[in-house]
Design a protein around this motif. Structure first.
Motif, PDB file in Angstrom:
ATOM      1  N   PRO A 118      56.735  84.767  73.834  1.00 43.28           N
ATOM      2  CA  PRO A 118      55.667  84.525  72.851  1.00 43.28           C
ATOM      3  C   PRO A 118      54.291  84.389  73.480  1.00 43.28           C
ATOM      4  O   PRO A 118      53.290  84.823  72.896  1.00 43.28           O
ATOM      5  CB  PRO A 118      56.108  83.226  72.161  1.00 43.28           C
ATOM      6  N   LEU A 119      54.218  83.783  74.674  1.00 46.97           N
ATOM      7  CA  LEU A 119      52.921  83.664  75.334  1.00 46.97           C
ATOM      8  C   LEU A 119      52.398  85.023  75.777  1.00 46.97           C
ATOM      9  O   LEU A 119      51.190  85.284  75.733  1.00 46.97           O
ATOM     10  CB  LEU A 119      53.013  82.719  76.531  1.00 46.97           C
ATOM     11  N   LEU A 120      53.307  85.897  76.218  1.00 47.99           N
ATOM     12  CA  LEU A 120      52.904  87.234  76.628  1.00 47.99           C
ATOM     13  C   LEU A 120      52.342  88.010  75.447  1.00 47.99           C
ATOM     14  O   LEU A 120      51.309  88.689  75.557  1.00 47.99           O
ATOM     15  CB  LEU A 120      54.110  87.963  77.231  1.00 47.99           C
ATOM     16  N   VAL A 121      52.997  87.915  74.296  1.00 50.77           N
ATOM     17  CA  VAL A 121      52.508  88.581  73.085  1.00 50.77           C
ATOM     18  C   VAL A 121      51.169  88.001  72.668  1.00 50.77           C
ATOM     19  O   VAL A 121      50.215  88.733  72.358  1.00 50.77           O
ATOM     20  CB  VAL A 121      53.532  88.436  71.940  1.00 50.77           C
ATOM     21  N   THR A 122      51.063  86.678  72.664  1.00 50.56           N
ATOM     22  CA  THR A 122      49.817  86.027  72.245  1.00 50.56           C
ATOM     23  C   THR A 122      48.666  86.405  73.154  1.00 50.56           C
ATOM     24  O   THR A 122      47.563  86.736  72.678  1.00 50.56           O
ATOM     25  CB  THR A 122      49.998  84.496  72.242  1.00 50.56           C
ATOM     26  N   ALA A 123      48.895  86.360  74.473  1.00 54.40           N
ATOM     27  CA  ALA A 123      47.833  86.705  75.417  1.00 54.40           C
ATOM     28  C   ALA A 123      47.402  88.155  75.249  1.00 54.40           C
ATOM     29  O   ALA A 123      46.206  88.473  75.287  1.00 54.40           O
ATOM     30  CB  ALA A 123      48.308  86.456  76.855  1.00 54.40           C
ATOM     31  N   SER A 124      48.355  89.054  75.041  1.00 59.16           N
ATOM     32  CA  SER A 124      48.017  90.469  74.867  1.00 59.16           C
ATOM     33  C   SER A 124      47.180  90.687  73.607  1.00 59.16           C
ATOM     34  O   SER A 124      46.184  91.415  73.628  1.00 59.16           O
ATOM     35  CB  SER A 124      49.297  91.310  74.789  1.00 59.16           C
ATOM     36  N   LEU A 125      47.578  90.055  72.512  1.00 53.07           N
ATOM     37  CA  LEU A 125      46.842  90.225  71.257  1.00 53.07           C
ATOM     38  C   LEU A 125      45.452  89.610  71.331  1.00 53.07           C
ATOM     39  O   LEU A 125      44.472  90.183  70.831  1.00 53.07           O
ATOM     40  CB  LEU A 125      47.633  89.613  70.099  1.00 53.07           C
ATOM     41  N   LEU A 126      45.344  88.441  71.965  1.00 49.15           N
ATOM     42  CA  LEU A 126      44.034  87.813  72.100  1.00 49.15           C
ATOM     43  C   LEU A 126      43.105  88.641  72.982  1.00 49.15           C
ATOM     44  O   LEU A 126      41.916  88.794  72.684  1.00 49.15           O
ATOM     45  CB  LEU A 126      44.185  86.397  72.670  1.00 49.15           C
ATOM     46  N   LEU A 127      43.648  89.172  74.075  1.00 45.64           N
ATOM     47  CA  LEU A 127      42.840  90.042  74.935  1.00 45.64           C
ATOM     48  C   LEU A 127      42.402  91.289  74.181  1.00 45.64           C
ATOM     49  O   LEU A 127      41.261  91.740  74.307  1.00 45.64           O
ATOM     50  CB  LEU A 127      43.639  90.436  76.183  1.00 45.64           C
ATOM     51  N   THR A 128      43.320  91.855  73.392  1.00 48.90           N
ATOM     52  CA  THR A 128      42.981  93.033  72.602  1.00 48.90           C
ATOM     53  C   THR A 128      41.847  92.725  71.640  1.00 48.90           C
ATOM     54  O   THR A 128      40.860  93.463  71.542  1.00 48.90           O
ATOM     55  CB  THR A 128      44.211  93.523  71.810  1.00 48.90           C
ATOM     56  N   GLY A 129      41.969  91.613  70.917  1.00 52.49           N
ATOM     57  CA  GLY A 129      40.936  91.235  69.969  1.00 52.49           C
ATOM     58  C   GLY A 129      39.604  90.987  70.627  1.00 52.49           C
ATOM     59  O   GLY A 129      38.549  91.405  70.116  1.00 52.49           O
ATOM     60  N   LYS A 130      39.628  90.328  71.785  1.00 52.16           N
ATOM     61  CA  LYS A 130      38.379  90.041  72.478  1.00 52.16           C
ATOM     62  C   LYS A 130      37.688  91.319  72.942  1.00 52.16           C
ATOM     63  O   LYS A 130      36.466  91.468  72.823  1.00 52.16           O
ATOM     64  CB  LYS A 130      38.636  89.137  73.681  1.00 52.16           C
ATOM     65  N   LEU A 131      38.457  92.251  73.489  1.00 52.40           N
ATOM     66  CA  LEU A 131      37.866  93.496  73.980  1.00 52.40           C
ATOM     67  C   LEU A 131      37.314  94.333  72.831  1.00 52.40           C
ATOM     68  O   LEU A 131      36.246  94.939  72.960  1.00 52.40           O
ATOM     69  CB  LEU A 131      38.912  94.287  74.780  1.00 52.40           C
ATOM     70  N   ILE A 132      38.035  94.379  71.720  1.00 53.27           N
ATOM     71  CA  ILE A 132      37.534  95.124  70.553  1.00 53.27           C
ATOM     72  C   ILE A 132      36.258  94.475  70.019  1.00 53.27           C
ATOM     73  O   ILE A 132      35.279  95.156  69.706  1.00 53.27           O
ATOM     74  CB  ILE A 132      38.617  95.188  69.458  1.00 53.27           C
ATOM     75  N   TRP A 133      36.257  93.138  69.951  1.00 54.77           N
ATOM     76  CA  TRP A 133      35.061  92.433  69.477  1.00 54.77           C
ATOM     77  C   TRP A 133      33.872  92.686  70.404  1.00 54.77           C
ATOM     78  O   TRP A 133      32.757  92.918  69.955  1.00 54.77           O
ATOM     79  CB  TRP A 133      35.351  90.937  69.372  1.00 54.77           C
ATOM     80  N   SER A 134      34.117  92.632  71.723  1.00 52.79           N
ATOM     81  CA  SER A 134      33.046  92.874  72.678  1.00 52.79           C
ATOM     82  C   SER A 134      32.505  94.288  72.554  1.00 52.79           C
ATOM     83  O   SER A 134      31.298  94.534  72.673  1.00 52.79           O
ATOM     84  CB  SER A 134      33.549  92.642  74.121  1.00 52.79           C
TER      85      SER A 134
END
Length: 302
Positions: free
Chosen positions: A282-298
């Motif tokens: 679950p942490l791996l999924v969460t970290a991947s999704l959060l990184l994805t969201g941050k990069l898209i937002w940036s």
């Protein structure tokens, strides 16, 4: 807003008027105006720049590194917190990347040692992949100092989303070892490519190593996480060497944050070895999704 000022090197002793004429403001960095102060020192005929961070940033960033060191040791993605914090502190991009490699490398050293002692991986069979990751990261760190990472900002969110979906949906993402789909030798260019990405850009490296080790090398998720730390340590060391040779490291800040990252890594490795895939997945999924969201937002913000 703090300003980043570059003073052109001087071959002969310059006059005050010439020096003032050669000052150029080339960028601004977000953050409190008291965070960074630029001072000039003259050594012979050369002019140099010095970044001075506000004293309160050292304990603040060190405390943050404890949390990110724990996250990195379990699933990776700690840069999701440290990189924005260092940007807010006013560090220029290359100086930020070099200092971050120092602190994350210190945490990865502790995590690698702990996972190795727990018997999650052996050093000798994985030495070729480690060398490949090291060489790839060194090349990536050299390239990033001359190029913009804008193209990767477009591609990486898609890759991270794929890694998150694979981790979430694939029945292989547990602690059960399976038949490898590729040989150790075939995995070498993949390890080198991920290492290059780590030296060039970085976010999501742990997720890419873990997902490929499970999907292609047939490792259980906990063992893949342990081996990921070894490969990530190699890529961090190579990148740090290149950034250090280029003078792109704030050593005091990096060591302070690294000490915090080491404490976090001790906590994270204990949790990971105790709870295994039930915690890591679950942490791996969460970290991947959060990184994805941050990069898209940036990407859209810029």
């Amino acid at each position: 807003m703090p300003r980043f000022i570059v003073i052109a090197p001087v071959r002969a002793r310059p006059s005050v008027a010439w020096t003032l004429k050669e000052k150029r403001v080339i960028g601004r960095f977000s953050g409190d105006s008291k965070v960074v102060r630029l001072t000039h020192k003259r050594h012979g005929a050369q002019m140099h720049e010095t970044f001075v961070l506000a004293p309160w940033l050292y304990p603040a960033l060190t405390s943050l590194a404890v949390l990110t060191g724990c996250i990195d040791a379990i699933a990776g993605g700690g840069g999701l917190l440290t990189i924005p914090a260092m940007i807010y502190a006013g560090l220029p991009p290359h100086l930020m990347l070099g200092t971050n490699k120092l602190q994350s490398g210190m945490g990865a050293t502790v995590a690698t040692t702990r996972y190795h002692r727990a018997g999650l991986f052996a050093l000798r069979p994985n030495l070729p992949a480690t060398i490949a990751a090291f060489l790839g990261a060194g090349a990536g760190a050299l390239v990033i100092q001359h190029f913009d990472a804008h193209v990767l900002r477009l591609v990486v969110p898609l890759l991270l989303m794929g890694a998150a979906l694979y981790t979430l949906l694939s029945p292989r993402m547990d602690d059960t070892p399976r038949q490898p789909r590729i040989s150790e030798r075939t995995y070498l260019p993949i390890a080198g490519g991920i290492g290059f990405y780590d030296g060039f850009f970085g976010p999501g490296t742990g997720q890419f190593f873990a997902a490929t080790l499970v999907a292609l090398r047939g490792l259980g998720l906990t063992r893949a996480t342990g081996l990921t730390k070894l490969l990530n340590l190699a890529s961090n060391v190579a990148s740090l060497i290149v950034f250090a040779l280029g003078g792109q490291v704030i050593w005091l800040l990096g060591v302070c944050m690294g000490a915090g990252s080491m404490v976090g890594a001790l906590i994270g490795t204990r949790l990971a070895t105790r709870y295994g895939a039930a915690l890591i997945r679950p942490l791996l999924v969460t970290a991947s999704l959060l990184l994805t969201g941050k990069l898209i937002w940036s990407w859209f913000a810029n």
